[in-house]
Write a protein that holds these residues in place. Sequence first.
Motif, PDB file in Angstrom:
ATOM      1  N   ALA A 103    -111.097  39.583 -56.054  1.00 43.45           N
ATOM      2  CA  ALA A 103    -111.633  40.261 -54.866  1.00 43.45           C
ATOM      3  C   ALA A 103    -112.114  41.657 -55.276  1.00 43.45           C
ATOM      4  O   ALA A 103    -111.472  42.321 -56.088  1.00 43.45           O
ATOM      5  CB  ALA A 103    -110.556  40.363 -53.793  1.00 43.45           C
ATOM      6  N   PRO A 104    -113.252  42.121 -54.733  1.00 44.66           N
ATOM      7  CA  PRO A 104    -113.815  43.412 -55.147  1.00 44.66           C
ATOM      8  C   PRO A 104    -112.813  44.566 -55.112  1.00 44.66           C
ATOM      9  O   PRO A 104    -112.722  45.348 -56.060  1.00 44.66           O
ATOM     10  CB  PRO A 104    -114.944  43.638 -54.142  1.00 44.66           C
ATOM     11  CG  PRO A 104    -115.344  42.281 -53.711  1.00 44.66           C
ATOM     12  CD  PRO A 104    -114.084  41.458 -53.721  1.00 44.66           C
ATOM     13  N   GLU A 105    -112.037  44.671 -54.026  1.00 47.56           N
ATOM     14  CA  GLU A 105    -111.080  45.790 -53.928  1.00 47.56           C
ATOM     15  C   GLU A 105    -109.948  45.683 -54.955  1.00 47.56           C
ATOM     16  O   GLU A 105    -109.358  46.684 -55.347  1.00 47.56           O
ATOM     17  CB  GLU A 105    -110.527  45.910 -52.507  1.00 47.56           C
ATOM     18  CG  GLU A 105    -109.791  44.696 -51.984  1.00 47.56           C
ATOM     19  CD  GLU A 105    -110.688  43.602 -51.400  1.00 47.56           C
ATOM     20  OE1 GLU A 105    -110.121  42.608 -50.918  1.00 47.56           O
ATOM     21  OE2 GLU A 105    -111.925  43.719 -51.432  1.00 47.56           O
ATOM     22  N   GLU A 106    -109.639  44.476 -55.393  1.00 47.08           N
ATOM     23  CA  GLU A 106    -108.587  44.278 -56.410  1.00 47.08           C
ATOM     24  C   GLU A 106    -109.021  44.799 -57.778  1.00 47.08           C
ATOM     25  O   GLU A 106    -108.192  45.209 -58.581  1.00 47.08           O
ATOM     26  CB  GLU A 106    -108.226  42.786 -56.526  1.00 47.08           C
ATOM     27  CG  GLU A 106    -107.457  42.257 -55.343  1.00 47.08           C
ATOM     28  CD  GLU A 106    -106.064  42.856 -55.226  1.00 47.08           C
ATOM     29  OE1 GLU A 106    -105.348  42.891 -56.239  1.00 47.08           O
ATOM     30  OE2 GLU A 106    -105.708  43.303 -54.133  1.00 47.08           O
ATOM     31  N   THR A 107    -110.318  44.787 -58.064  1.00 47.77           N
ATOM     32  CA  THR A 107    -110.810  45.221 -59.380  1.00 47.77           C
ATOM     33  C   THR A 107    -110.549  46.705 -59.621  1.00 47.77           C
ATOM     34  O   THR A 107    -110.427  47.140 -60.762  1.00 47.77           O
ATOM     35  CB  THR A 107    -112.319  44.944 -59.538  1.00 47.77           C
ATOM     36  OG1 THR A 107    -113.051  45.762 -58.619  1.00 47.77           O
ATOM     37  CG2 THR A 107    -112.645  43.479 -59.321  1.00 47.77           C
ATOM     38  N   LEU A 108    -110.458  47.481 -58.535  1.00 44.54           N
ATOM     39  CA  LEU A 108    -110.265  48.929 -58.679  1.00 44.54           C
ATOM     40  C   LEU A 108    -108.932  49.282 -59.335  1.00 44.54           C
ATOM     41  O   LEU A 108    -108.797  50.342 -59.949  1.00 44.54           O
ATOM     42  CB  LEU A 108    -110.385  49.611 -57.322  1.00 44.54           C
ATOM     43  CG  LEU A 108    -111.773  49.507 -56.676  1.00 44.54           C
ATOM     44  CD1 LEU A 108    -111.747  50.079 -55.273  1.00 44.54           C
ATOM     45  CD2 LEU A 108    -112.825  50.173 -57.532  1.00 44.54           C
ATOM     46  N   LYS A 109    -107.939  48.377 -59.245  1.00 45.30           N
ATOM     47  CA  LYS A 109    -106.637  48.613 -59.885  1.00 45.30           C
ATOM     48  C   LYS A 109    -106.769  48.691 -61.401  1.00 45.30           C
ATOM     49  O   LYS A 109    -105.899  49.225 -62.068  1.00 45.30           O
ATOM     50  CB  LYS A 109    -105.671  47.473 -59.561  1.00 45.30           C
ATOM     51  CG  LYS A 109    -105.257  47.357 -58.136  1.00 45.30           C
ATOM     52  CD  LYS A 109    -104.293  46.180 -58.007  1.00 45.30           C
ATOM     53  CE  LYS A 109    -104.052  45.777 -56.592  1.00 45.30           C
ATOM     54  NZ  LYS A 109    -103.223  44.561 -56.512  1.00 45.30           N
ATOM     55  N   TYR A 110    -107.851  48.132 -61.943  1.00 45.99           N
ATOM     56  CA  TYR A 110    -108.012  48.025 -63.389  1.00 45.99           C
ATOM     57  C   TYR A 110    -109.007  49.027 -63.967  1.00 45.99           C
ATOM     58  O   TYR A 110    -109.418  48.902 -65.116  1.00 45.99           O
ATOM     59  CB  TYR A 110    -108.420  46.593 -63.755  1.00 45.99           C
ATOM     60  CG  TYR A 110    -107.370  45.600 -63.320  1.00 45.99           C
ATOM     61  CD1 TYR A 110    -106.224  45.405 -64.081  1.00 45.99           C
ATOM     62  CD2 TYR A 110    -107.507  44.897 -62.122  1.00 45.99           C
ATOM     63  CE1 TYR A 110    -105.249  44.523 -63.667  1.00 45.99           C
ATOM     64  CE2 TYR A 110    -106.534  44.006 -61.712  1.00 45.99           C
ATOM     65  CZ  TYR A 110    -105.405  43.824 -62.485  1.00 45.99           C
ATOM     66  OH  TYR A 110    -104.426  42.947 -62.078  1.00 45.99           O
ATOM     67  N   LEU A 111    -109.371  50.037 -63.192  1.00 52.07           N
ATOM     68  CA  LEU A 111    -110.194  51.111 -63.752  1.00 52.07           C
ATOM     69  C   LEU A 111    -109.384  51.825 -64.830  1.00 52.07           C
ATOM     70  O   LEU A 111    -108.200  52.103 -64.652  1.00 52.07           O
ATOM     71  CB  LEU A 111    -110.592  52.113 -62.662  1.00 52.07           C
ATOM     72  CG  LEU A 111    -111.663  51.659 -61.683  1.00 52.07           C
ATOM     73  CD1 LEU A 111    -111.786  52.657 -60.547  1.00 52.07           C
ATOM     74  CD2 LEU A 111    -112.996  51.473 -62.381  1.00 52.07           C
ATOM     75  N   ALA A 112    -110.007  52.102 -65.953  1.00 49.44           N
ATOM     76  CA  ALA A 112    -109.308  52.800 -67.048  1.00 49.44           C
ATOM     77  C   ALA A 112    -108.909  54.194 -66.582  1.00 49.44           C
ATOM     78  O   ALA A 112    -109.703  54.925 -65.999  1.00 49.44           O
ATOM     79  CB  ALA A 112    -110.200  52.876 -68.275  1.00 49.44           C
ATOM     80  N   ASN A 113    -107.672  54.550 -66.850  1.00 44.49           N
ATOM     81  CA  ASN A 113    -107.117  55.854 -66.507  1.00 44.49           C
ATOM     82  C   ASN A 113    -105.982  56.098 -67.492  1.00 44.49           C
ATOM     83  O   ASN A 113    -104.818  55.941 -67.158  1.00 44.49           O
ATOM     84  CB  ASN A 113    -106.626  55.856 -65.062  1.00 44.49           C
ATOM     85  CG  ASN A 113    -106.305  57.238 -64.574  1.00 44.49           C
ATOM     86  OD1 ASN A 113    -106.689  58.227 -65.188  1.00 44.49           O
ATOM     87  ND2 ASN A 113    -105.595  57.313 -63.466  1.00 44.49           N
ATOM     88  N   ALA A 114    -106.343  56.428 -68.734  1.00 49.01           N
ATOM     89  CA  ALA A 114    -105.354  56.446 -69.812  1.00 49.01           C
ATOM     90  C   ALA A 114    -105.293  57.791 -70.519  1.00 49.01           C
ATOM     91  O   ALA A 114    -106.321  58.396 -70.813  1.00 49.01           O
ATOM     92  CB  ALA A 114    -105.703  55.358 -70.824  1.00 49.01           C
ATOM     93  N   LYS A 115    -104.076  58.218 -70.794  1.00 50.05           N
ATOM     94  CA  LYS A 115    -103.856  59.409 -71.608  1.00 50.05           C
ATOM     95  C   LYS A 115    -103.781  58.972 -73.068  1.00 50.05           C
ATOM     96  O   LYS A 115    -103.315  57.871 -73.362  1.00 50.05           O
ATOM     97  CB  LYS A 115    -102.553  60.089 -71.217  1.00 50.05           C
ATOM     98  CG  LYS A 115    -102.562  60.666 -69.827  1.00 50.05           C
ATOM     99  CD  LYS A 115    -101.252  61.335 -69.510  1.00 50.05           C
ATOM    100  CE  LYS A 115    -101.263  61.896 -68.098  1.00 50.05           C
ATOM    101  NZ  LYS A 115     -99.981  62.489 -67.754  1.00 50.05           N
ATOM    102  N   PRO A 116    -104.195  59.819 -73.995  1.00 55.98           N
ATOM    103  CA  PRO A 116    -104.096  59.446 -75.409  1.00 55.98           C
ATOM    104  C   PRO A 116    -102.640  59.508 -75.872  1.00 55.98           C
ATOM    105  O   PRO A 116    -101.791  60.103 -75.195  1.00 55.98           O
ATOM    106  CB  PRO A 116    -104.927  60.513 -76.115  1.00 55.98           C
ATOM    107  CG  PRO A 116    -104.817  61.701 -75.224  1.00 55.98           C
ATOM    108  CD  PRO A 116    -104.765  61.144 -73.820  1.00 55.98           C
ATOM    109  N   GLU A 117    -102.363  58.879 -77.002  1.00 61.31           N
ATOM    110  CA  GLU A 117    -101.042  59.070 -77.611  1.00 61.31           C
ATOM    111  C   GLU A 117    -100.929  60.564 -77.872  1.00 61.31           C
ATOM    112  O   GLU A 117    -101.758  61.140 -78.570  1.00 61.31           O
ATOM    113  CB  GLU A 117    -100.941  58.293 -78.920  1.00 61.31           C
ATOM    114  CG  GLU A 117    -100.956  56.802 -78.743  1.00 61.31           C
ATOM    115  CD  GLU A 117    -100.805  56.073 -80.073  1.00 61.31           C
ATOM    116  OE1 GLU A 117    -100.523  56.721 -81.103  1.00 61.31           O
ATOM    117  OE2 GLU A 117    -100.967  54.853 -80.064  1.00 61.31           O
TER     118      GLU A 117
END
Length: 129
Positions: A103-117
Motif C-alpha cells: 500500500a502506498p502509505e506503507e512504503t513510507l516506513k522504508y524511507l532511508a533514515n540512517a546514521k553512519p557507524e
Amino acid sequence: RVSFNQWYQTNWVDTHVDLMTQITQDTGILWGFGTGEQGEKYRIAPSLKLGFLTQLHPSANSILSLSFTTTFGGKLSEKPCQADYGDLGTFSVNCRLAAGEMAPEETLKYLANAKPESQHLWLNYRVTF
C-alpha cells in the motif's frame, strides 16, 4: 518503468578527508570531515570525525597501537515521491517501492533514515621479523 537516475545522482560525491596531528612521537589526534552529498530524493549530511591514536613498543621489533574515532553528522535521509495511482489518486510514497504491491502509505516506513557507524576502536599488534 521509471528511471531513478535523476533522483539519486549528484554532481558532488560525499568526500572524506582524514588527518592526524602528531602530539608526541607515539600519540596523535585524529580528525577529519565529510563534505556531504545531496540529490533530488536523498541527502547525506556533512560530518566531522574526531579521535586519538597511541602506540607502544613492547619490544624492539613490535608495535602495539590503539585508536578510537567518533563521527558526528553524516546522516543519510531519503525524501518521498508523489505517485499517481490513476483512479486511486496521488499518494506520497517511497520512490523505490512505489511500483510494488505494498500500500502506498506503507512504503513510507522504508524511507532511508540512517546514521553512519559513528564509533570505531582499533587495537593492532604488529611484529616485524
